[in-house]
Scaffold this motif. Structure first.
Motif, PDB file in Angstrom:
ATOM      1  N   CYS A 269     -43.207  17.267  14.608  1.00 18.14           N
ATOM      2  CA  CYS A 269     -42.812  17.472  16.002  1.00 18.14           C
ATOM      3  C   CYS A 269     -41.489  18.227  16.062  1.00 18.14           C
ATOM      4  CB  CYS A 269     -42.670  16.134  16.726  1.00 18.14           C
ATOM      5  SG  CYS A 269     -44.197  15.170  16.770  1.00 18.14           S
ATOM      6  N   ILE A 270     -41.234  18.840  17.203  1.00 17.66           N
ATOM      7  CA  ILE A 270     -40.007  19.598  17.420  1.00 17.66           C
ATOM      8  C   ILE A 270     -39.226  18.943  18.554  1.00 17.66           C
ATOM      9  CG2 ILE A 270     -39.034  21.823  18.070  1.00 17.66           C
ATOM     10  CD1 ILE A 270     -41.578  23.104  16.892  1.00 17.66           C
ATOM     11  N   ILE A 271     -37.945  18.633  18.273  1.00 26.58           N
ATOM     12  CA  ILE A 271     -37.028  18.028  19.237  1.00 26.58           C
ATOM     13  C   ILE A 271     -35.956  19.072  19.547  1.00 26.58           C
ATOM     14  CG2 ILE A 271     -35.518  16.061  19.676  1.00 26.58           C
ATOM     15  CD1 ILE A 271     -38.295  15.150  18.893  1.00 26.58           C
ATOM     16  N   GLN A 272     -35.502  19.147  20.811  1.00 28.33           N
ATOM     17  CA  GLN A 272     -34.536  20.160  21.218  1.00 28.33           C
ATOM     18  C   GLN A 272     -33.315  19.538  21.878  1.00 28.33           C
ATOM     19  OE1 GLN A 272     -37.472  22.070  23.710  1.00 28.33           O
ATOM     20  NE2 GLN A 272     -37.331  23.919  22.464  1.00 28.33           N
ATOM     21  N   ALA A 273     -32.205  20.297  21.856  1.00 26.21           N
ATOM     22  CA  ALA A 273     -30.975  19.924  22.556  1.00 26.21           C
ATOM     23  C   ALA A 273     -30.583  21.085  23.462  1.00 26.21           C
ATOM     24  CB  ALA A 273     -29.860  19.635  21.562  1.00 26.21           C
ATOM     25  N   TYR A 274     -30.104  20.763  24.684  1.00 31.27           N
ATOM     26  CA  TYR A 274     -29.781  21.783  25.682  1.00 31.27           C
ATOM     27  C   TYR A 274     -28.339  21.643  26.152  1.00 31.27           C
ATOM     28  CZ  TYR A 274     -34.863  22.029  26.005  1.00 31.27           C
ATOM     29  OH  TYR A 274     -36.186  22.147  25.716  1.00 31.27           O
ATOM     30  N   ASP A 275     -27.767  22.765  26.619  1.00 27.61           N
ATOM     31  CA  ASP A 275     -26.441  22.724  27.224  1.00 27.61           C
ATOM     32  C   ASP A 275     -26.583  22.677  28.746  1.00 27.61           C
ATOM     33  OD1 ASP A 275     -27.109  25.305  27.987  1.00 27.61           O
ATOM     34  OD2 ASP A 275     -25.519  26.279  26.836  1.00 27.61           O
ATOM     35  N   TYR A 276     -25.448  22.820  29.461  1.00 26.59           N
ATOM     36  CA  TYR A 276     -25.470  22.734  30.927  1.00 26.59           C
ATOM     37  C   TYR A 276     -26.326  23.808  31.583  1.00 26.59           C
ATOM     38  CZ  TYR A 276     -21.959  19.098  31.345  1.00 26.59           C
ATOM     39  OH  TYR A 276     -21.300  17.900  31.296  1.00 26.59           O
ATOM     40  N   GLU A 277     -26.452  24.951  30.948  1.00 22.19           N
ATOM     41  CA  GLU A 277     -27.238  26.057  31.513  1.00 22.19           C
ATOM     42  C   GLU A 277     -28.705  25.999  31.093  1.00 22.19           C
ATOM     43  OE1 GLU A 277     -25.059  29.432  30.207  1.00 22.19           O
ATOM     44  OE2 GLU A 277     -23.421  29.058  31.598  1.00 22.19           O
ATOM     45  N   LYS A 278     -29.098  24.910  30.483  1.00 20.03           N
ATOM     46  CA  LYS A 278     -30.467  24.681  30.001  1.00 20.03           C
ATOM     47  C   LYS A 278     -30.867  25.627  28.879  1.00 20.03           C
ATOM     48  CE  LYS A 278     -32.114  22.665  34.281  1.00 20.03           C
ATOM     49  NZ  LYS A 278     -33.076  22.716  35.336  1.00 20.03           N
ATOM     50  N   ALA A 279     -29.867  26.125  28.172  1.00 20.05           N
ATOM     51  CA  ALA A 279     -30.131  26.947  26.994  1.00 20.05           C
ATOM     52  C   ALA A 279     -30.252  26.026  25.779  1.00 20.05           C
ATOM     53  CB  ALA A 279     -29.000  27.947  26.776  1.00 20.05           C
ATOM     54  N   GLU A 280     -31.149  26.363  24.889  1.00 13.72           N
ATOM     55  CA  GLU A 280     -31.330  25.539  23.690  1.00 13.72           C
ATOM     56  C   GLU A 280     -30.143  25.771  22.750  1.00 13.72           C
ATOM     57  OE1 GLU A 280     -34.135  25.937  19.970  1.00 13.72           O
ATOM     58  OE2 GLU A 280     -35.267  25.223  21.706  1.00 13.72           O
ATOM     59  N   VAL A 281     -29.461  24.691  22.384  1.00 14.63           N
ATOM     60  CA  VAL A 281     -28.314  24.787  21.478  1.00 14.63           C
ATOM     61  C   VAL A 281     -28.580  24.062  20.163  1.00 14.63           C
ATOM     62  CG1 VAL A 281     -26.610  25.132  23.298  1.00 14.63           C
ATOM     63  CG2 VAL A 281     -27.188  22.805  22.579  1.00 14.63           C
ATOM     64  N   GLY A 282     -29.731  23.454  20.037  1.00  9.00           N
ATOM     65  CA  GLY A 282     -30.095  22.783  18.800  1.00  9.00           C
ATOM     66  C   GLY A 282     -31.575  22.466  18.770  1.00  9.00           C
ATOM     67  N   ARG A 283     -32.106  22.433  17.547  1.00  7.02           N
ATOM     68  CA  ARG A 283     -33.530  22.143  17.376  1.00  7.02           C
ATOM     69  C   ARG A 283     -33.708  21.463  16.042  1.00  7.02           C
ATOM     70  NH1 ARG A 283     -38.767  25.903  18.017  1.00  7.02           N
ATOM     71  NH2 ARG A 283     -38.006  25.924  20.122  1.00  7.02           N
ATOM     72  N   ARG A 284     -34.623  20.508  16.016  1.00  6.46           N
ATOM     73  CA  ARG A 284     -34.896  19.797  14.773  1.00  6.46           C
ATOM     74  C   ARG A 284     -36.393  19.587  14.657  1.00  6.46           C
ATOM     75  NH1 ARG A 284     -32.326  15.096  11.975  1.00  6.46           N
ATOM     76  NH2 ARG A 284     -33.447  15.146  10.009  1.00  6.46           N
ATOM     77  N   GLU A 285     -36.916  19.926  13.498  1.00  5.70           N
ATOM     78  CA  GLU A 285     -38.327  19.690  13.202  1.00  5.70           C
ATOM     79  C   GLU A 285     -38.402  18.471  12.304  1.00  5.70           C
ATOM     80  OE1 GLU A 285     -39.439  23.383  11.431  1.00  5.70           O
ATOM     81  OE2 GLU A 285     -39.966  24.252  13.365  1.00  5.70           O
ATOM     82  N   ILE A 286     -39.292  17.565  12.642  1.00  2.37           N
ATOM     83  CA  ILE A 286     -39.401  16.332  11.871  1.00  2.37           C
ATOM     84  C   ILE A 286     -40.844  16.127  11.425  1.00  2.37           C
ATOM     85  CG2 ILE A 286     -37.441  15.181  12.941  1.00  2.37           C
ATOM     86  CD1 ILE A 286     -39.606  13.688  14.658  1.00  2.37           C
ATOM     87  N   ALA A 287     -40.983  15.536  10.273  1.00  2.00           N
ATOM     88  CA  ALA A 287     -42.298  15.203   9.743  1.00  2.00           C
ATOM     89  C   ALA A 287     -42.579  13.727  10.009  1.00  2.00           C
ATOM     90  CB  ALA A 287     -42.355  15.483   8.251  1.00  2.00           C
ATOM     91  N   ILE A 288     -43.811  13.453  10.340  1.00  2.00           N
ATOM     92  CA  ILE A 288     -44.220  12.071  10.588  1.00  2.00           C
ATOM     93  C   ILE A 288     -45.354  11.769   9.617  1.00  2.00           C
ATOM     94  CG2 ILE A 288     -45.137  10.454  12.268  1.00  2.00           C
ATOM     95  CD1 ILE A 288     -43.877  12.273  14.417  1.00  2.00           C
ATOM     96  N   ALA A 289     -45.100  10.843   8.727  1.00  2.00           N
ATOM     97  CA  ALA A 289     -46.082  10.495   7.706  1.00  2.00           C
ATOM     98  C   ALA A 289     -47.264   9.768   8.327  1.00  2.00           C
ATOM     99  CB  ALA A 289     -45.432   9.631   6.635  1.00  2.00           C
ATOM    100  N   GLY A 290     -48.400   9.882   7.688  1.00  2.00           N
ATOM    101  CA  GLY A 290     -49.582   9.153   8.133  1.00  2.00           C
ATOM    102  C   GLY A 290     -49.461   7.702   7.732  1.00  2.00           C
ATOM    103  N   ASP A 291     -48.945   6.880   8.624  1.00  2.00           N
ATOM    104  CA  ASP A 291     -48.668   5.483   8.289  1.00  2.00           C
ATOM    105  C   ASP A 291     -49.615   4.498   8.959  1.00  2.00           C
ATOM    106  OD1 ASP A 291     -47.839   5.793  10.869  1.00  2.00           O
ATOM    107  OD2 ASP A 291     -45.775   5.140  10.537  1.00  2.00           O
ATOM    108  N   GLY A 292     -50.566   4.982   9.726  1.00  2.00           N
ATOM    109  CA  GLY A 292     -51.525   4.085  10.359  1.00  2.00           C
ATOM    110  C   GLY A 292     -51.126   3.604  11.734  1.00  2.00           C
ATOM    111  N   LYS A 293     -49.919   3.949  12.209  1.00  2.00           N
ATOM    112  CA  LYS A 293     -49.483   3.523  13.532  1.00  2.00           C
ATOM    113  C   LYS A 293     -49.844   4.600  14.548  1.00  2.00           C
ATOM    114  CE  LYS A 293     -45.584   0.981  11.665  1.00  2.00           C
ATOM    115  NZ  LYS A 293     -44.117   0.945  11.569  1.00  2.00           N
ATOM    116  N   ALA A 294     -50.545   4.218  15.592  1.00  2.00           N
ATOM    117  CA  ALA A 294     -50.988   5.184  16.596  1.00  2.00           C
ATOM    118  C   ALA A 294     -49.857   5.623  17.516  1.00  2.00           C
ATOM    119  CB  ALA A 294     -52.129   4.613  17.431  1.00  2.00           C
TER     120      ALA A 294
END
Length: 157
Positions: A92-117
């Motif tokens: 998944c991709i998570i974002q961070a925004y400033d006051y002008e709604k411009a993207e100032v940060g982004r993080r991609e994260i992996a989620i392992a197949g752990d059986g939790k829906a």
């Protein structure tokens, strides 16, 4: 009063159109219109089916919950991830925004197949300016090659 002869009528008025020739021409045009319409309909059904099929392939979806400003360069974002197939990996991709709604940060994260829906995640997003809000972009089950699901740097904490 006498009625004019048929020859005189033909001279005075235009000859009646030949109905058989006109019907044949309009029949070809009508058939062409029907064929074009059917081709458009078949193409629409095909692409509609492909669209619905691709929508079903999405394994995970993410929804924004809240955020917290950690410091000038970090924003913590909480989000809920729901998966159709909990045993499969996703990212998944998570974002961070400033006051002008411009993207100032982004993080991609992996989620392992752990059986939790459904899981709630907390992600620290590094920013290049002060962030005031967080957001989520989306998820996919097609993990990019540079994102190693075994590497703790990209995994959910």
């Amino acid at each position: 009063m006498t009625t004019p002869s048929p020859d005189r009528r033909a001279n005075r008025y235009a000859a009646p159109p030949q109905t058989n020739a006109r019907r044949e021409g309009s029949g070809i045009t009508g058939k062409a219109i029907v064929l074009v319409f059917l081709a458009i309909l078949v193409a629409f059904l095909f692409y509609g089916y492909r669209y619905l099929q691709s929508r079903e392939e999405i394994n995970a979806s993410i929804s924004y919950v809240s955020h917290e400003i950690i410091d000038e360069d970090t924003l913590r974002v909480w989000a809920d991830v729901t998966r159709n197939h909990p045993d499969e990996e996703a990212y998944c991709i998570i974002q961070a925004y400033d006051y002008e709604k411009a993207e100032v940060g982004r993080r991609e994260i992996a989620i392992a197949g752990d059986g939790k829906a459904a899981i709630r995640i907390s992600v620290d997003v590094p920013t290049n300016e002060r962030a005031v809000a967080g957001g989520v972009y989306g998820c996919s089950s097609l993990i990019p090659p540079y994102l190693d699901t075994k590497d703790p740097q990209y995994q959910v904490r």
